[in-house]
Design a protein around this motif. Structure first.
Motif, PDB file in Angstrom:
ATOM      1  N   LEU A 177       0.837  -1.198   0.000  1.00 12.38           N
ATOM      2  CA  LEU A 177       0.000   0.000   0.000  1.00 12.38           C
ATOM      3  C   LEU A 177       0.874   1.252   0.000  1.00 12.38           C
ATOM      4  CD1 LEU A 177      -2.495  -1.124   2.791  1.00 12.38           C
ATOM      5  CD2 LEU A 177      -2.778  -1.380   0.321  1.00 12.38           C
ATOM      6  N   THR A 178       0.306   2.360  -0.458  1.00 10.57           N
ATOM      7  CA  THR A 178       1.014   3.648  -0.446  1.00 10.57           C
ATOM      8  C   THR A 178       0.783   4.337   0.892  1.00 10.57           C
ATOM      9  OG1 THR A 178       0.798   3.917  -2.833  1.00 10.57           O
ATOM     10  CG2 THR A 178       1.216   5.911  -1.544  1.00 10.57           C
ATOM     11  N   TRP A 179       1.863   4.755   1.509  1.00 11.52           N
ATOM     12  CA  TRP A 179       1.809   5.481   2.781  1.00 11.52           C
ATOM     13  C   TRP A 179       1.773   6.967   2.495  1.00 11.52           C
ATOM     14  CZ3 TRP A 179       1.082   5.152   7.866  1.00 11.52           C
ATOM     15  CH2 TRP A 179       1.660   6.094   8.720  1.00 11.52           C
ATOM     16  N   VAL A 180       0.723   7.642   2.946  1.00 12.57           N
ATOM     17  CA  VAL A 180       0.589   9.083   2.719  1.00 12.57           C
ATOM     18  C   VAL A 180       1.307   9.807   3.861  1.00 12.57           C
ATOM     19  CG1 VAL A 180      -0.974  11.002   2.281  1.00 12.57           C
ATOM     20  CG2 VAL A 180      -1.613   8.682   1.571  1.00 12.57           C
ATOM     21  N   GLY A 181       2.619   9.893   3.717  1.00  7.62           N
ATOM     22  CA  GLY A 181       3.444  10.509   4.741  1.00  7.62           C
ATOM     23  C   GLY A 181       4.902  10.298   4.423  1.00  7.62           C
ATOM     24  N   PRO A 182       5.799  10.786   5.281  1.00  5.42           N
ATOM     25  CA  PRO A 182       7.235  10.608   5.055  1.00  5.42           C
ATOM     26  C   PRO A 182       7.626   9.132   5.125  1.00  5.42           C
ATOM     27  CG  PRO A 182       6.797  12.274   6.732  1.00  5.42           C
ATOM     28  CD  PRO A 182       5.520  11.578   6.481  1.00  5.42           C
ATOM     29  N   ARG A 183       8.794   8.829   4.570  1.00  2.00           N
ATOM     30  CA  ARG A 183       9.291   7.450   4.595  1.00  2.00           C
ATOM     31  C   ARG A 183       9.519   6.979   6.034  1.00  2.00           C
ATOM     32  NH1 ARG A 183      11.974   9.392  -0.270  1.00  2.00           N
ATOM     33  NH2 ARG A 183      13.570  10.369   1.042  1.00  2.00           N
ATOM     34  N   ALA A 184       9.415   5.660   6.221  1.00  2.00           N
ATOM     35  CA  ALA A 184       9.554   5.089   7.563  1.00  2.00           C
ATOM     36  C   ALA A 184      10.887   5.462   8.201  1.00  2.00           C
ATOM     37  CB  ALA A 184       9.392   3.573   7.497  1.00  2.00           C
ATOM     38  N   LEU A 188      13.692  11.233  12.727  1.00  2.00           N
ATOM     39  CA  LEU A 188      13.240  12.485  13.308  1.00  2.00           C
ATOM     40  C   LEU A 188      12.298  12.275  14.486  1.00  2.00           C
ATOM     41  CD1 LEU A 188      12.671  14.552  10.034  1.00  2.00           C
ATOM     42  CD2 LEU A 188      14.572  14.717  11.660  1.00  2.00           C
ATOM     43  N   GLY A 189      11.637  11.113  14.530  1.00  2.00           N
ATOM     44  CA  GLY A 189      10.759  10.832  15.651  1.00  2.00           C
ATOM     45  C   GLY A 189      11.524  10.613  16.934  1.00  2.00           C
ATOM     46  N   GLY A 200       7.342  14.781   2.050  1.00  3.59           N
ATOM     47  CA  GLY A 200       6.004  14.795   2.625  1.00  3.59           C
ATOM     48  C   GLY A 200       5.706  16.135   3.261  1.00  3.59           C
ATOM     49  N   ALA A 201       4.597  16.187   3.997  1.00  9.79           N
ATOM     50  CA  ALA A 201       4.262  17.371   4.781  1.00  9.79           C
ATOM     51  C   ALA A 201       4.783  17.180   6.195  1.00  9.79           C
ATOM     52  CB  ALA A 201       2.750  17.589   4.801  1.00  9.79           C
ATOM     53  N   GLY A 202       5.308  18.234   6.790  1.00 12.02           N
ATOM     54  CA  GLY A 202       5.832  18.137   8.152  1.00 12.02           C
ATOM     55  C   GLY A 202       5.971  19.513   8.765  1.00 12.02           C
ATOM     56  N   VAL A 207      10.838  17.938  15.039  1.00 16.75           N
ATOM     57  CA  VAL A 207      10.163  17.853  13.750  1.00 16.75           C
ATOM     58  C   VAL A 207       8.996  16.895  13.902  1.00 16.75           C
ATOM     59  CG1 VAL A 207      10.345  17.288  11.306  1.00 16.75           C
ATOM     60  CG2 VAL A 207      12.326  18.228  12.501  1.00 16.75           C
ATOM     61  N   ASN A 208       7.797  17.374  13.576  1.00 16.05           N
ATOM     62  CA  ASN A 208       6.618  16.507  13.558  1.00 16.05           C
ATOM     63  C   ASN A 208       6.433  15.982  12.145  1.00 16.05           C
ATOM     64  OD1 ASN A 208       5.045  18.675  15.906  1.00 16.05           O
ATOM     65  ND2 ASN A 208       5.871  16.671  16.320  1.00 16.05           N
ATOM     66  N   THR A 209       6.569  14.667  11.992  1.00 17.23           N
ATOM     67  CA  THR A 209       6.551  14.052  10.661  1.00 17.23           C
ATOM     68  C   THR A 209       5.129  13.684  10.252  1.00 17.23           C
ATOM     69  OG1 THR A 209       7.023  11.926  11.715  1.00 17.23           O
ATOM     70  CG2 THR A 209       8.904  13.179  10.879  1.00 17.23           C
TER      71      THR A 209
END
Length: 612
Positions: free
Chosen positions: A102-109, A115-116, A272-274, A291-293
């Motif tokens: 599936l496509t993840w709508v967000g930054p790469r893991a 950054l998390g 992505g958006a962040g 940074v909020n990913t």
């Protein structure tokens, strides 16, 4: 490029509704998921399809990777949008989505992972020259290590979850004596919210502003700061009012914020958006925060002042398309966002789950309402207290403030307590509304505002007209009357109205009314009020009883049975709507604890301990 057609929304509430509408604009199919308490929620009605998640708790539903992927398979989804909160910044979830094809709508893991981890993010920021407050080199092993840091660098210190965000797992210790309890509480919150309890410490800047940069980055090498926001109005590190563009910054500060945000994101290979968050000290010092990913709760104020639909951009990026903007857009107008939380602002912002008996949004120029509730909606105690967001836009800040006052006057929410009385009081406070400066800071609500008697009176007066469940769950009813040719509104408990009706009604009604007198005494005569019929409700509490401040889950006792406690000392911790609160001793004495275990449900006003 990925083909997006059917997108599963791994979230709930107003953000799920926001994503449903963005998918509709893009011509894509929206698939909602829901836990049992959300079976009739707004997001399930608006989505093209809605699938049940087996279970009731967050861990069984919105925090279960297995349950969410199973729902995606059943729905034949080809993409997953995580929204914010829950698993939105969980690298394992992003990786599992991608492994499922599936496509993840967000930054790469791997970006979320890098950054998390707040410690690694600090290291990355330092490597690109971003100014930082002193902090530990990594997670600290114990509260004693945190104390040693404080003794070296000074107080106050911030104890922060290494794998968290959104203010969860963050405690500020202002004395050496409070470090142990703050460290334990931060670890406990971090473990509950993110599944990992590691914490690091850093020097805490007193009275800083919280300013953040909204980033968009695509896989074609474009990284753009869409706008700057101010989010300084916070309580318990939870934002309540946000605005864009961030006011009262110098051109040099704006440039440093934008450049620092781009540098950190490019160094991390961000796509992505962040959001890159900073603290801006009273002396103008800028210090990288995190940074909020993911998408932020406050993203609408940036959308309204930039003309960029951030959710639509997320979908474009996930599909492999370039950004629709190639450079930072010039801000247009000014926008304010008010988080409409189900919290009782007058009584310490305690959670207020329940039924929204009436919800009427304001209308007019510059008004936007992003809502996850409507009249009749249930606000469960198991989830975040955010019900909706009121966004107000004006040609400039002063017009936005004026429109916001009118919008809050027009807004009607009944059945649950809200933070609207606080919002209204803030809009009358010169620290926030002055045209020549900005005196609010991240602890302004707990300090300056809390100590301002006039502001507290304005908030209390505004709350007095709210239609809420009375003590013991009794419902207040509001109706109009005419006095000297002018319309006025009054509110009375439904039980009192029923009592009056019983006295003046036919035979038999009086008997019901008489019963109502006893009920009213039981519900309103107690010390603090409790759930009707609940064991050890507030009505049964005495002046020597320690009671729960609201309905929720028991977390832990702060003292041992038989301890001597002082008046105002914390005796127990209660949690609801992802917030912990302390139950305090009303007097000094020897404490006798009730038989309670972690996770036990408690009613508002329920006796937790007694004082001899």
């Amino acid at each position: 490029m990925a083909e997006l057609s059917r997108v599963l929304i791994a979230n709930r509430g107003e953000i799920a509704v926001r994503i449903v509408r963005a998918l509709r604009d893009a011509g894509l199919t929206s698939i909602a998921v829901y836990a049992d308490p959300d079976a009739d929620a707004v997001h399930t009605r608006l989505a093209d399809e809605a699938l049940a998640l087996p279970g009731t708790s967050p861990a069984e539903t919105y925090l279960s990777i297995e349950a969410l992927l199973d729902a995606a398979r059943r729905a034949h989804a080809d993409a997953v949008h995580p929204g914010y909160g829950f698993l939105s910044e969980n690298a394992d979830f992003a990786r599992a989505v991608e492994r499922a094809g599936l496509t993840w709508v967000g930054p790469r893991a791997e970006t979320i992972e890098a950054l998390g981890n707040k410690v690694r993010a600090r290291e990355l920021a330092a490597s690109v020259g971003t100014p930082l407050a002193p902090g530990s080199d990594g997670p600290v092993e114990s509260w004693e290590d945190a104390r040693d840091f404080a003794q070296e660098h000074g107080l106050p210190i911030a104890i922060k979850a290494a794998f968290g965000g959104g203010g969860r797992g963050l405690k500020v210790a202002r004395s050496l004596d409070s470090i142990e309890s703050s460290f334990i509480a931060a670890q406990r919150e971090a473990e509950a919210a993110f599944g990992r309890g590691e914490c690091f410490v850093e020097k805490f800047l007193d009275r800083p502003r919280h300013v953040e940069a909204q980033i968009l980055a695509d896989e074609h090498g474009h990284t753009v700061v869409v706008g700057l926001r101010d989010c300084s109005l916070q309580r318990r590190n939870q934002k309540l009012i946000e605005e864009a563009p961030a006011p009262f910054l110098t051109a040099e500060q704006e440039e440093r914020l934008r450049a620092g945000a781009v540098a950190v994101c490019e160094a991390a290979g961000y796509v992505g958006a962040g959001t890159v968050e900073f603290l801006v000290g009273e002396d103008g010092t800028i210090s990288f925060l995190e940074v909020n990913t993911r998408l932020q709760v406050e993203h609408p104020v940036t959308e309204e002042t930039s003309g960029v639909d951030l959710v639509a951009e997320q979908l474009r990026i996930a599909a492999g398309e370039p950004l629709s903007v190639s450079e930072a857009p010039a801000p247009r107008g000014h926008a304010l966002e008010f988080r409409l939380n189900a919290e009782d602002a007058v009584h310490g912002f305690v959670p207020s789950p329940g039924t929204v008996t009436r919800f009427e949004a304001p209308t007019g120029p510059g008004i936007r309402m992003d809502s996850g509730v409507r009249t009749g909606s249930e606000v469960p105690g198991a989830y975040d207290s955010l019900m909706a967001k009121l966004i107000v836009v004006g040609a400039d800040r002063q017009q936005a403030l004026s429109r916001a006052r009118a919008a809050l006057d027009e807004l009607v929410i009944e059945g649950v307590a809200t933070v609207v009385p606080f919002d209204a009081a803030v809009l009358e406070h010169p620290d926030f509304t002055a045209e020549d400066g900005f005196a609010v800071h991240t602890r302004w609500i707990e300090t300056d505002f809390a100590e301002d008697e006039a502001a507290q009176e304005r908030m209390t007066d505004r709350a007095a007209g709210a239609v809420l469940p009375a003590h013991g769950g009794a419902q207040l009813r509001r109706f109009g009357i005419e006095i000297d040719g002018r319309r006025r509104e009054i509110a009375l408990p439904a039980e009192a109205l029923a009592l009056l009706a019983g006295r003046s009604g036919p035979a038999g009604g009086a008997g019901e009314g008489a019963g109502g007198v006893q009920s009213d005494r039981a519900q309103f005569g107690g010390n603090g009020g409790g759930a009707a019929g609940g064991e050890d409700s507030g009505a049964q509490a005495s002046e020597t009883a320690v009671t729960s401040p609201y309905a929720g889950s028991f977390v832990a006792f702060s003292v041992s049975d038989g301890d001597e406690v002082e008046a105002g000392q914390a005796v127990a911790v209660i949690e609801a709507m992802k917030m912990e609160s302390e139950a305090l001793a009303p007097a000094a004495g020897t404490v006798r604890l009730r038989d309670l275990a972690k996770g036990d449900e408690v009613a508002a006003g329920q006796v937790l301990a007694e004082l001899a």
